[in-house]
Scaffold this active site. Structure first.
Site, PDB file in Angstrom:
ATOM      1  N   TYR A 125     -25.260 -54.410  20.632  1.00 34.68           N
ATOM      2  CA  TYR A 125     -24.701 -55.746  20.886  1.00 34.68           C
ATOM      3  C   TYR A 125     -25.778 -56.794  21.172  1.00 34.68           C
ATOM      4  O   TYR A 125     -25.488 -57.819  21.799  1.00 34.68           O
ATOM      5  CB  TYR A 125     -23.715 -55.674  22.054  1.00 34.68           C
TER       6      TYR A 125
ATOM      7  N   PHE B 253     -19.880 -62.797  28.545  1.00 34.45           N
ATOM      8  CA  PHE B 253     -19.157 -61.521  28.546  1.00 34.45           C
ATOM      9  C   PHE B 253     -20.069 -60.316  28.305  1.00 34.45           C
ATOM     10  O   PHE B 253     -19.594 -59.187  28.273  1.00 34.45           O
ATOM     11  CB  PHE B 253     -18.035 -61.541  27.494  1.00 34.45           C
TER      12      PHE B 253
ATOM     13  N   GLU C  41     -26.082 -50.882  11.872  1.00 37.53           N
ATOM     14  CA  GLU C  41     -25.335 -50.172  12.913  1.00 37.53           C
ATOM     15  C   GLU C  41     -25.182 -48.689  12.574  1.00 37.53           C
ATOM     16  O   GLU C  41     -25.236 -47.840  13.461  1.00 37.53           O
ATOM     17  CB  GLU C  41     -23.970 -50.845  13.093  1.00 37.53           C
TER      18      GLU C  41
ATOM     19  N   ARG D  54      -5.898 -54.436  16.156  1.00 40.81           N
ATOM     20  CA  ARG D  54      -5.864 -55.143  17.450  1.00 40.81           C
ATOM     21  C   ARG D  54      -4.514 -55.810  17.684  1.00 40.81           C
ATOM     22  O   ARG D  54      -4.024 -55.864  18.819  1.00 40.81           O
ATOM     23  CB  ARG D  54      -7.002 -56.164  17.492  1.00 40.81           C
TER      24      ARG D  54
ATOM     25  N   LYS E  34     -13.299 -47.771  20.691  1.00 39.67           N
ATOM     26  CA  LYS E  34     -13.857 -48.053  22.014  1.00 39.67           C
ATOM     27  C   LYS E  34     -13.164 -47.194  23.080  1.00 39.67           C
ATOM     28  O   LYS E  34     -12.144 -46.545  22.813  1.00 39.67           O
ATOM     29  CB  LYS E  34     -13.717 -49.552  22.283  1.00 39.67           C
TER      30      LYS E  34
ATOM     31  N   ARG F 214     -12.597 -55.379   8.236  1.00 44.32           N
ATOM     32  CA  ARG F 214     -12.430 -56.429   9.246  1.00 44.32           C
ATOM     33  C   ARG F 214     -11.000 -56.981   9.228  1.00 44.32           C
ATOM     34  O   ARG F 214     -10.430 -57.294  10.275  1.00 44.32           O
ATOM     35  CB  ARG F 214     -13.421 -57.567   9.007  1.00 44.32           C
TER      36      ARG F 214
ATOM     37  N   ASN G 159     -10.246 -54.592  23.326  1.00 48.10           N
ATOM     38  CA  ASN G 159      -9.770 -54.812  21.953  1.00 48.10           C
ATOM     39  C   ASN G 159      -9.959 -53.611  21.027  1.00 48.10           C
ATOM     40  O   ASN G 159      -9.945 -53.743  19.805  1.00 48.10           O
ATOM     41  CB  ASN G 159     -10.361 -56.108  21.378  1.00 48.10           C
TER      42      ASN G 159
ATOM     43  N   HIS H 253     -14.496 -51.626  17.284  1.00 46.32           N
ATOM     44  CA  HIS H 253     -15.570 -52.440  16.695  1.00 46.32           C
ATOM     45  C   HIS H 253     -15.626 -52.147  15.204  1.00 46.32           C
ATOM     46  O   HIS H 253     -15.460 -51.001  14.794  1.00 46.32           O
ATOM     47  CB  HIS H 253     -16.925 -52.072  17.314  1.00 46.32           C
TER      48      HIS H 253
ATOM     49  N   THR I  83     -10.760 -60.992  16.983  1.00 45.24           N
ATOM     50  CA  THR I  83     -11.431 -60.443  18.176  1.00 45.24           C
ATOM     51  C   THR I  83     -10.485 -60.380  19.370  1.00 45.24           C
ATOM     52  O   THR I  83     -10.479 -59.404  20.117  1.00 45.24           O
ATOM     53  CB  THR I  83     -12.670 -61.312  18.516  1.00 45.24           C
TER      54      THR I  83
HETATM   55  P1  IDP Z   1     -15.862 -58.711  17.015  1.00 46.03           P
HETATM   56  O1  IDP Z   1     -15.813 -57.377  17.738  1.00 46.03           O
HETATM   57  O2  IDP Z   1     -14.490 -59.141  16.552  1.00 46.03           O
HETATM   58  O3  IDP Z   1     -16.902 -58.756  15.923  1.00 46.03           O
HETATM   59  P2  IDP Z   1     -17.685 -60.361  18.587  1.00 46.03           P
HETATM   60  O4  IDP Z   1     -17.597 -61.843  18.710  1.00 46.03           O
HETATM   61  O5  IDP Z   1     -18.790 -59.784  17.764  1.00 46.03           O
HETATM   62  O6  IDP Z   1     -16.267 -59.822  18.101  1.00 46.03           O
HETATM   63  O7  IDP Z   1     -17.782 -59.793  20.058  1.00 46.03           O
HETATM   64  C1  IDP Z   1     -18.125 -58.437  20.302  1.00 46.03           C
HETATM   65  C2  IDP Z   1     -17.219 -57.879  21.354  1.00 46.03           C
HETATM   66  O8  IDP Z   1     -17.470 -58.534  22.585  1.00 46.03           O
HETATM   67  C3  IDP Z   1     -15.732 -58.053  21.105  1.00 46.03           C
HETATM   68  O9  IDP Z   1     -15.190 -57.088  20.226  1.00 46.03           O
HETATM   69  C4  IDP Z   1     -15.185 -57.906  22.514  1.00 46.03           C
HETATM   70  O10 IDP Z   1     -15.150 -56.532  22.905  1.00 46.03           O
HETATM   71  C5  IDP Z   1     -16.262 -58.595  23.321  1.00 46.03           C
HETATM   72  N1  IDP Z   1     -15.952 -60.009  23.560  1.00 46.03           N
HETATM   73  C6  IDP Z   1     -16.155 -61.047  22.724  1.00 46.03           C
HETATM   74  N2  IDP Z   1     -15.753 -62.202  23.281  1.00 46.03           N
HETATM   75  C7  IDP Z   1     -15.315 -61.890  24.505  1.00 46.03           C
HETATM   76  C8  IDP Z   1     -14.764 -62.661  25.585  1.00 46.03           C
HETATM   77  O11 IDP Z   1     -14.613 -63.871  25.518  1.00 46.03           O
HETATM   78  N3  IDP Z   1     -14.400 -61.951  26.719  1.00 46.03           N
HETATM   79  C9  IDP Z   1     -14.563 -60.600  26.824  1.00 46.03           C
HETATM   80  N4  IDP Z   1     -15.072 -59.848  25.830  1.00 46.03           N
HETATM   81  C10 IDP Z   1     -15.438 -60.478  24.696  1.00 46.03           C
HETATM   82 MG    MG Z   2     -18.981 -58.604  16.062  1.00 48.94          MG
END
Ligand code: IDP
Ligand code: MG
Length: 151
Positions: free
Chosen positions: A49, A57, A127, A103, A9, A86, A113, A116, A92
């Protein structure tokens, strides 16, 4: 082969962590099928997304991922590769991610974070198809050390 899409990212690129993060996947023994620097536009971000549309968010996430260049990559390996990737990426929320994960070693904030990774083999295929044209991927190539990574 099972494949995962990775996105380093904007924060990872801006912080000069491309090499450090890519190295982890190489050192683990995963094989890259595609790798490029690109700018994600809003339409692509929303498509990638889509499952998060409507969440609190979502708009911030689209702004973040489109704010500066990213590095996208496809890594492939035997079945189980997506789960392995993963595990390398970590939870996350970097504040909760285990040390030793990407992370957990490089981040502190859920909104920054770093990376992805696809969450299932099906997501990996979906994807990969939205970020790479077929001609940008090298599907099968031999690496002389493959026999030292897989029995
Ligand atoms: P992942 O990337 O670990 O699969 P997901 O739940 O799919 O997590 O969420 C996608 C992305 O959305 C996360 O990697 C993060 O960048 C962002 N995200 C998820 N939850 C939050 C939040 O509560 N606050 C801000 N950003 C969030
Ligand atoms: Mg995800």
């Amino acid at each position: 082969m099972e494949r995962a899409l990775l996105i380093l990212k904007p924060d990872a690129v801006q912080r000069g962590l491309i090499g450090a993060i890519i190295s982890r996947f190489e050192q683990r023994g995963l094989k890259f099928q595609g790798l490029k620097l690109m700018q994600v536009d809003e339409a692509l971000a929303r498509r990638h997304y889509a499952e998060h549309e409507g969440k609190s968010f979502f708009n911030g996430l689209v702004s973040y991922i489109t704010s500066a260049p990213v590095v996208v990559a496809v890594v492939a390996g035997k079945p189980g590769t997506v789960e392995l990737v993963r595990a390398m990426v970590g939870a996350t929320n970097p504040a909760k991610a285990a040390p030793g994960t990407i992370r957990g070693d490089f981040g502190v904030d859920i909104g920054r974070n770093l990376i992805h990774a696809s969450d299932s083999p099906e997501s990996g295929e979906r994807e990969t198809a939205i970020f790479f044209q077929p001609h940008e991927l090298i599907g099968e190539w031999n690496r002389s050390l493959d026999g030292w990574i897989y029995e």
